[in-house]
Design a protein around this motif. Structure first.
Motif, short mmCIF file in Angstrom:
data_model
loop_
_atom_site.label_atom_id
_atom_site.label_comp_id
_atom_site.label_asym_id
_atom_site.label_seq_id
_atom_site.Cartn_x
_atom_site.Cartn_y
_atom_site.Cartn_z
N SER A 270 10.82 1.77 -4.88
CA SER A 270 12.23 2.09 -5.07
C SER A 270 12.80 2.68 -3.79
O SER A 270 12.05 3.11 -2.91
CB SER A 270 12.40 3.09 -6.22
OG SER A 270 11.77 2.59 -7.38
N LEU A 271 14.13 2.72 -3.75
CA LEU A 271 14.82 3.16 -2.54
C LEU A 271 15.53 4.48 -2.82
O LEU A 271 16.16 4.63 -3.87
CB LEU A 271 15.83 2.07 -2.20
CG LEU A 271 16.25 1.86 -0.76
CD1 LEU A 271 15.04 1.55 0.10
CD2 LEU A 271 17.23 0.68 -0.70
N PHE A 272 15.41 5.41 -1.90
CA PHE A 272 16.03 6.72 -2.09
C PHE A 272 16.82 7.15 -0.86
O PHE A 272 16.47 6.80 0.27
CB PHE A 272 14.95 7.77 -2.38
CG PHE A 272 14.19 7.50 -3.64
CD1 PHE A 272 14.63 8.04 -4.85
CD2 PHE A 272 13.08 6.67 -3.64
CE1 PHE A 272 13.96 7.75 -6.03
CE2 PHE A 272 12.40 6.38 -4.81
CZ PHE A 272 12.83 6.92 -6.02
N ILE A 273 17.87 7.91 -1.15
CA ILE A 273 18.64 8.58 -0.09
C ILE A 273 18.09 9.99 0.05
O ILE A 273 18.06 10.73 -0.94
CB ILE A 273 20.14 8.70 -0.48
CG1 ILE A 273 20.71 7.33 -0.84
CG2 ILE A 273 20.94 9.38 0.62
CD1 ILE A 273 22.11 7.41 -1.47
N VAL A 274 17.64 10.35 1.24
CA VAL A 274 17.12 11.71 1.46
C VAL A 274 17.83 12.30 2.67
O VAL A 274 17.51 11.96 3.81
CB VAL A 274 15.59 11.70 1.69
CG1 VAL A 274 15.07 13.13 1.84
CG2 VAL A 274 14.87 10.98 0.56
N PRO A 275 18.79 13.20 2.44
CA PRO A 275 19.50 13.79 3.59
C PRO A 275 18.61 14.84 4.27
O PRO A 275 17.83 15.52 3.61
CB PRO A 275 20.71 14.48 2.97
CG PRO A 275 20.67 14.16 1.50
CD PRO A 275 19.30 13.69 1.16
N LYS A 276 18.74 14.94 5.58
CA LYS A 276 18.06 16.02 6.31
C LYS A 276 18.62 17.37 5.86
O LYS A 276 17.88 18.30 5.59
CB LYS A 276 18.26 15.82 7.81
CG LYS A 276 17.68 16.92 8.69
CD LYS A 276 17.91 16.62 10.18
CE LYS A 276 17.49 17.76 11.08
NZ LYS A 276 17.78 17.50 12.51
N VAL A 277 19.95 17.43 5.79
CA VAL A 277 20.61 18.64 5.29
C VAL A 277 21.41 18.25 4.06
O VAL A 277 22.13 17.24 4.08
CB VAL A 277 21.56 19.24 6.36
CG1 VAL A 277 22.12 20.57 5.88
CG2 VAL A 277 20.83 19.41 7.69
N ILE B 207 20.80 10.91 7.52
CA ILE B 207 20.58 10.40 6.15
C ILE B 207 19.45 9.39 6.19
O ILE B 207 19.58 8.31 6.78
CB ILE B 207 21.87 9.74 5.60
CG1 ILE B 207 23.07 10.69 5.76
CG2 ILE B 207 21.67 9.30 4.16
CD1 ILE B 207 22.89 12.06 5.11
N HIS B 208 18.33 9.76 5.56
CA HIS B 208 17.17 8.87 5.54
C HIS B 208 17.21 7.96 4.31
O HIS B 208 17.43 8.44 3.20
CB HIS B 208 15.87 9.67 5.50
CG HIS B 208 15.74 10.66 6.61
ND1 HIS B 208 15.58 10.27 7.93
CD2 HIS B 208 15.76 12.02 6.63
CE1 HIS B 208 15.49 11.36 8.69
NE2 HIS B 208 15.61 12.43 7.93
N ILE B 209 17.02 6.67 4.54
CA ILE B 209 16.82 5.74 3.42
C ILE B 209 15.31 5.52 3.32
O ILE B 209 14.70 5.04 4.29
CB ILE B 209 17.54 4.40 3.66
CG1 ILE B 209 19.03 4.61 3.94
CG2 ILE B 209 17.31 3.45 2.50
CD1 ILE B 209 19.86 5.04 2.75
N VAL B 210 14.73 5.88 2.19
CA VAL B 210 13.27 6.01 2.09
C VAL B 210 12.72 5.12 0.98
O VAL B 210 13.22 5.14 -0.16
CB VAL B 210 12.90 7.49 1.79
CG1 VAL B 210 11.39 7.67 1.76
CG2 VAL B 210 13.54 8.42 2.81
N LEU B 211 11.68 4.38 1.30
CA LEU B 211 10.96 3.63 0.27
C LEU B 211 9.90 4.53 -0.34
O LEU B 211 9.10 5.13 0.37
CB LEU B 211 10.25 2.41 0.87
CG LEU B 211 11.10 1.24 1.38
CD1 LEU B 211 10.18 0.09 1.81
CD2 LEU B 211 12.05 0.75 0.29
N ALA B 212 9.90 4.62 -1.68
CA ALA B 212 8.90 5.45 -2.36
C ALA B 212 8.60 4.85 -3.73
O ALA B 212 9.26 3.90 -4.17
CB ALA B 212 9.39 6.89 -2.47
N PHE C 35 0.81 -1.23 0.00
CA PHE C 35 0.00 0.00 0.00
C PHE C 35 0.83 1.27 0.00
O PHE C 35 0.27 2.35 0.15
CB PHE C 35 -0.80 0.12 1.29
CG PHE C 35 -1.84 -0.89 1.50
CD1 PHE C 35 -2.05 -1.89 0.60
CD2 PHE C 35 -2.66 -0.82 2.63
CE1 PHE C 35 -3.03 -2.83 0.82
CE2 PHE C 35 -3.62 -1.74 2.85
CZ PHE C 35 -3.82 -2.75 1.96
N LEU C 36 2.12 1.12 -0.07
CA LEU C 36 3.00 2.28 0.07
C LEU C 36 2.63 3.41 -0.90
O LEU C 36 2.40 3.16 -2.09
CB LEU C 36 4.43 1.81 -0.23
CG LEU C 36 5.53 2.73 0.22
CD1 LEU C 36 6.18 2.14 1.47
CD2 LEU C 36 6.58 2.87 -0.87
#
Lengths: 592, 592
Positions: free
Chosen positions: B228-235, B210-215, B176-177
């Motif tokens: 898919s997998l993404f790298i999302v830095p806070k800064v 550093i967030h590893i995010v499923l989207a 359901f993501l």
């Protein structure tokens, strides 16, 4: 968390379809005219009060907790107002004698009301709950004057009560009790000492609190045979019933607990507080035992209550939350996923919770009927009730609270990660439930009480009568229940004989077997009630969802929960040797 | 609560006397020269840090919790300072490649340090713990550029990391993501959506997260094959490694949880936040599975850690607290009562806790060695390790956390009413432990993973190899362990075949058996380790308290805990029918 719903249909099922309460009350001295209409009216009012007034305060009580100041304890927002409503409704005096303003109804009615109160709000229920213990002690052991002085206000609920046993150095073992009572030679005593873990020991709900206190007279024998019981009011009553001077008992602090935050668990300091002997000197513990059996049944009820709260929460979630697909094919093709309830393992958890909640309810109300008869009947009828209560009370206290913990734990588990979050209420239910296997005697204490005092002490005679009675009753059950129940009863009797024989050689065998034996016994007793309930449901001509679920749960109990006895049997059989093989010194050495 | 003591002697026993870590490291590519002296030096330092820095913050973290503001999350007093000390000690990079500043030590060393960290302070351990998942994902799936950009600071610990999977509508079922990723056609993506239950999602310990995010990409297939997998830095990091602009990811709130209050469990709002694809598009879940197995071993370790904390607390109390007299006669005649440890039922609880703590430790470090080999070896050796990990990981996650809960619960029980009070630390241990059967896949999910994916999917081949391997090993054991272990292995194989056959008829049989099967499996695996440990202890020429307790606990395990398989067997055999007999509609009708 969804709102609490009083399980009236289930209570009625147990009262009428399993325990024939109509006949029970007809035969109960003093309640021959008690009508089921009145009973139902009372239950309906209790449902309204608990659903609308107490349940909304459940989370408030947990989050706010109680606050202490030198002036005394403040209870969470709404707690005192709810208590005043409870007093106005006449609930405190439900089963109390009319001469003190009570309604003289059977105890079993009181217990059903207590079920709803505890399910809606365990922490709040502790305030009236402890008062009940105090009242019962005064009714049973107080002089006429003491009853006249204290019972009217305790029955109306204007005053509340406590039971003060535990001290810092002694809990299960009261032989260390140190609180002193000095005779003032004017009919009063000066009580000095510190009591801990006093539930509802101070609060802002009522104008006075009557403490029942265990203490030791100067010339008392050592150990538990030198303990006396005293009445110690927070505020001294004048002869006209008005309130006089503040007594020198004060709340020193309140505990920070895992749960039931809304209940004040107090350290009480008695600083030469004025008290009055109740019952005979040095016989305090005997008086307490009267109360303790009632308190243990009350605590066992709490175990059932936590199971019911878990059931309501888990069912709501499992019927609503969508995740995954049934392994046997899509069940809700118009939705992106199926509801949790389609999954076999979720059903295992839900039915485990249900089997404990509903099975323990039947067990509870059977005990309630026996309490009615013990309280009101005479002769053989009273003796039968007393024998059954004596055997079944430790089983109820240990088994219902342990299974209540398991059910509460599974209630969290059904919610997945959400179960760990405050807003759903399931983690509070688990935290609140956690106290129940500890207070009023831990499960270990119940196990020893059961084996040593209740089963072995008369050579197994009372136990044997119970097994015979249930075996005979099982003849009326559907065979899918009768046969495994009869096997379990026979095996239970064999295990009992085995432990008895081993104990002849080594007394540690008692302790080694105690908790496994208690749990084994609980599963057999629950099989008795599920056998009755399953048979009634099966034979019901008008099958509907209620009876189908009941029958399905009975089958579930016999197939999935009763087999747990196999593990308890195996561990009992291995005995004490492996437990005692390592020396205390070796453990001590390792712990350096 | 008494101060935490790192169980160095027990860790050393498992490493050296049970798992022959010297040979293990000699044969492990890249660690041939790793010396046991270095290992012991590391463990001693870890013991100091955890005993003196982390353990004192355990209760502080629980009482203060984290606080949220629009500027971000503030962790409890002392948490950030302890983290800086951890970074200065070089702990974050212990098992990371040298090219990113790590020390390239075996994972198994890291895991032993993690044991001590989690025992001292579970809530705190979640900050470095989640970073480890993030680092492992980058090492395994990141491009050279991504590794260069992020790994240096993650390895030094200057930055921390998270894993962002769960959303409000989906936990166990990620199909359901909804979080969206839009391609900016410049190598970056805009990530939009809400993630919940993000452990360590925001805090004040490090300058970046550093967030590893499923989207889900716009054209992605539905369900789990479009994630898919993404790298999302806070800064956002600048090219020179300095910190640039704040990314549009923010912590919307933190959860109020039953335990691990010191860890921030965050709702994270991604509002067109800049992110970078890691690994192949739509293959995010496959990348996650690499991480998930490691995370599950990490969580199983937590179960063992809670058992150890319960053991230390319960032993301290049982050796000190006096209550009652031994049933076989006074043990401390100079004292008014004997210590709790003399009572058989108290020993039953203590030894249950010990059997889980120490048995699960051996299980943990066996998995750690397999992880070393999976990570570093090649060919057949790697394949063997992978097969063992594949089968044993769900057993470890489910069994160690469930038994960790039981041990924590018994830890409270040994204390009686005091166990319910905050100051003793046992109720916190239970509240902290409660999360472990929920996150990283509930016990139910582990049970299904075990039966469906790990046992049945290859027709039982890998399972059969494991049974053969342990059966062969059992030949070396003392007969009191070898015989019951061999019986249990044979019965386990029969049960597996039975479930396999039933599943051919009805797939619900998988779900119905899953958790009982998982627990059954866990008891067999633990019997393997207790058989090994008991034999080593028995054969040790220099008997001392350590070996006598170890041997006694092995015997206890076989006599008192392994028999629980009997109940799991019986419930497995009754199958799915009784679970599915009641219709969903009947349950729904009742719940109206």
């Amino acid at each position: 968390m969804a709102n609490y719903k009083a399980p009236l249909r289930d209570i009625q099922f147990v009262f009428d379809e399993i325990l024939d309460s109509e006949t029970h009350y007809k035969n109960l001295p003093g309640s021959e005219d008690f009508s089921l209409e009145l009973r139902d009216a009372i239950f309906n009012e209790a449902a309204k009060f608990t659903e609308h007034t107490l349940s909304p305060l459940r989370r408030v009580g947990d989050e706010e907790g109680c606050t202490w100041s030198e002036q005394g304890v403040t209870t969470p927002t709404g707690f005192a107002a709810a208590y005043h409503q409870y007093v106005e409704g006449g609930w405190p005096g439900l089963s109390m004698p009319e001469q003190f303003g009570g309604q003289n109804l059977p105890l079993s009615i009181d217990l059903a009301v207590s079920e709803m109160v505890c399910q809606a709000n365990h922490a709040w229920s502790m305030y009236p709950g402890l008062s009940a213990g105090c009242r019962a002690t005064l009714v049973a052991h107080g002089t006429d004057e003491q009853r006249e002085t204290y019972l009217h206000k305790l029955v109306s609920g204007e005053w509340t009560g406590t039971m003060c046993l535990t001290e810092p150095q002694c809990g299960s073992d009261l032989s260390f009790l140190r609180t002193k009572a000095e005779d003032n030679a004017d009919g009063s005593y000066d009580i000095t000492g510190t009591k801990i873990f006093i539930s509802s020991g101070d609060h802002d709900m009522a104008e006075n609190i009557i403490h029942i206190v265990l203490a030791r007279l100067p010339d008392a024998p050592a150990g538990t045979k030198g303990i006396s019981l005293f009445i110690v009011p927070k505020v001294m009553p004048n002869d006209d019933g008005s309130l006089g001077e503040r007594n020198t008992v004060s709340c020193g602090s309140i505990e920070h607990k895992m749960g039931i935050h809304g209940n004040a668990t107090c350290v009480l300091n008695f600083d030469g507080a004025k008290g009055y002997l109740i019952g005979e000197a040095n016989r305090g513990l005997n008086c307490m035992f009267t109360f303790m059996n009632t308190a243990r049944i009350g605590t066992s009820l709490q175990g059932m209550c936590h199971s019911e709260v878990a059931l309501q929460g888990a069912m709501n979630y499992a019927l609503d939350r969508e995740a995954g697909r049934s392994l046997t094919g899509v069940k809700s093709p118009d939705r992106p996923a199926d509801q949790l309830i389609v999954h076999a393992d979720v059903r295992r958890m839900l039915q485990t919770i249900r089997a404990f909640a509903e099975g323990n309810r039947a067990f509870s109300y059977f005990l309630a009927q026996m309490s009615d008869r013990e309280w009101r009947s005479e002769g053989d009828d009273q003796k039968t009730a007393l024998d059954l209560l004596s055997l079944l009370t430790p089983i109820a206290k240990g088994f219902m609270t342990e299974t209540g913990l398991e059910a509460s734990n599974l209630g969290v588990q059904v919610y997945g990660g959400h179960g760990y979050i405050r807003e759903w209420g399931m983690e509070q239910n688990l935290r609140d439930a956690r106290i129940s296997t500890l207070y009023e005697g831990t499960t270990g204490i119940q196990g020893l009480d059961l084996l040593a005092r209740k089963v072995m002490s008369d050579g197994g005679a009372n136990f044997g009568q119970f097994v015979a009675m249930v075996t005979e009753e099982s003849q009326q059950m559907a065979p899918e229940f009768a046969e495994p129940l009869q096997q379990a009863l026979a095996e239970w009797a064999e295990l009992t004989a085995l432990i008895g024989a081993k104990t002849q050689q080594n007394l540690d065998e008692l302790g080694a077997a105690s908790v496994d034996y208690l749990m084994y016994s609980g599963y057999v007793v629950l099989a008795w009630f599920w056998g009755k309930m399953g048979t009634v449901a099966k034979n019901q001509p008008n099958q509907d969802a209620f009876y189908r679920v009941k029958y399905g749960t009975a089958q579930f109990y016999f197939q999935k929960l009763l087999p747990r006895t196999a593990a308890h049997k195996a561990t009992i059989e291995t005995g004490a040797e492996v437990l005692m093989a390592v020396s205390d010194d070796d453990f001590r050495e390792l712990n350096r």
